[in-house]
Motif scaffolding. Sequence first.
Motif, PDB file in Angstrom:
ATOM      1  N   ASN A 224     -43.391 -55.615 -47.735  1.00 19.93           N
ATOM      2  CA  ASN A 224     -43.696 -55.164 -46.541  1.00 19.93           C
ATOM      3  C   ASN A 224     -44.094 -56.077 -45.256  1.00 19.93           C
ATOM      4  OD1 ASN A 224     -42.735 -52.687 -46.863  1.00 19.93           O
ATOM      5  ND2 ASN A 224     -44.559 -52.108 -47.902  1.00 19.93           N
TER       6      ASN A 224
ATOM      7  N   ASP B 114     -45.613 -54.162 -51.531  1.00 19.06           N
ATOM      8  CA  ASP B 114     -46.633 -54.519 -50.467  1.00 19.06           C
ATOM      9  C   ASP B 114     -46.342 -55.765 -49.680  1.00 19.06           C
ATOM     10  OD1 ASP B 114     -48.772 -53.656 -49.028  1.00 19.06           O
ATOM     11  OD2 ASP B 114     -50.107 -55.229 -50.217  1.00 19.06           O
TER      12      ASP B 114
ATOM     13  N   TYR C 114     -43.795 -50.412 -38.191  1.00 16.93           N
ATOM     14  CA  TYR C 114     -43.500 -50.551 -39.574  1.00 16.93           C
ATOM     15  C   TYR C 114     -44.714 -51.086 -40.153  1.00 16.93           C
ATOM     16  CZ  TYR C 114     -41.135 -52.012 -43.685  1.00 16.93           C
ATOM     17  OH  TYR C 114     -40.807 -52.256 -45.246  1.00 16.93           O
TER      18      TYR C 114
ATOM     19  N   SER D 293     -46.251 -48.735 -43.257  1.00 12.97           N
ATOM     20  CA  SER D 293     -46.148 -49.253 -44.604  1.00 12.97           C
ATOM     21  C   SER D 293     -47.458 -49.550 -45.120  1.00 12.97           C
ATOM     22  CB  SER D 293     -45.591 -50.797 -44.552  1.00 12.97           C
ATOM     23  OG  SER D 293     -46.464 -51.612 -43.819  1.00 12.97           O
TER      24      SER D 293
END
Lengths: 171, 88, 125
Positions: free
Chosen positions: B42, B39, B68, B72
């Motif tokens: 990302n 995470d 993205y 994500s």
Amino acid sequence: MRRVAEWTTTALLVFALYLVFSAFSGRWGLWAPDELLAGAVIALLVGLATGPLVWKRGGWRLLQPQRWLLFLVYLVGPFLYAMAKANLDVAWRVITGRINPGIVRFNPNLQTDVGRTFLANSITLTPGTLTMDVDDATGDFFVHWINVKDASPTADAVCGPFPRWARRVAE
Amino acid sequence: MIVALPFAVAGLAMLGFIFVCMVRLGIGPTAADRAVALDTINTLVVATMVLLGAAFNQVVLLDVALVYALLSYVGTLYIARYLERGLS
Amino acid sequence: MNGLIYAFLAIGAAFNALGAVALIRFPDVYTRIHGATKCTTFGSLFSILAVAVYGIVQGGGAGGTMAVRAFLALVFLLLTNPTGSHALARAAHRSGIKPFRAVVDRLEEAGHGPRATDHGPRETR
């Protein structure tokens, strides 16, 4: 009737978002005609698909403009200050490694979904606290607190003025 | 071609931070640790894409960063759901 | 305006670095989520603000598009990041990971802890 109102409001909001996204695409900083057409079709589809989901449990109150103004004041005022303080706090704890964690429970007396989401996100980004779970029926918050001072605290002890802001902006 | 050097330097620094996070992705003792590292990576990738979009003056990279960010987020939610109750 | 852009870039890089270090240094999942989420959200906020200011300074169609898209990316990050970390924290607790040296755990006491029949993926520490 209510269903139609939900669809059209959602579609209008999505269309406004699309207008922001595709600004400067045409001449003189305006919108190109094909972008407007695509935006209208997409907004209609999204509005039909998600309209009833958006306005559950008191969501209508978010359409009042004075709440948007309050939200902006909140973002640049107390929220940004608390976020900067939170980051310095994390820096201090990374260097010294001094933590005293625990999961505490408190009830901030918020009724609507929007208010609870607002408070949960605020808590996560502000000093030393991380929301872990919310009891849907009673509205209890379970918060991972990195420096526990009191095993059964009040809402004010954990997150300061944020429940009052959540009530003002989102309820 | 690089048109704004400071943004390119910042983007390179972000690549370094992504490698630091990859250490946690590799050694993390539990599956949840790895998910947290992913995470974080990302978020850093979104910021890197925006910075490089400014550095190379390519607006397309900013569009990719937007998509993205949203995808994500959905991916993180699905990983969390999987950790919670398996494939059901 | 250039000074403002440099300051934003420096603040952004510093706090992103802090987030990466916090991810390595903290002892358990929950404290790692604390450090990583707060610091990378704050750092990315300033990095993206630098790009938005750069777009506004450039002006014209291309600069305006850049500023608007950067601002939208900022809004999405600010909305989605805390929600994602909240989901990860809850999932970690339900998959049975105890908080490191916790003085109190009200979530487990309330019966929202790990379930008896746990089919989730488990790795032994």
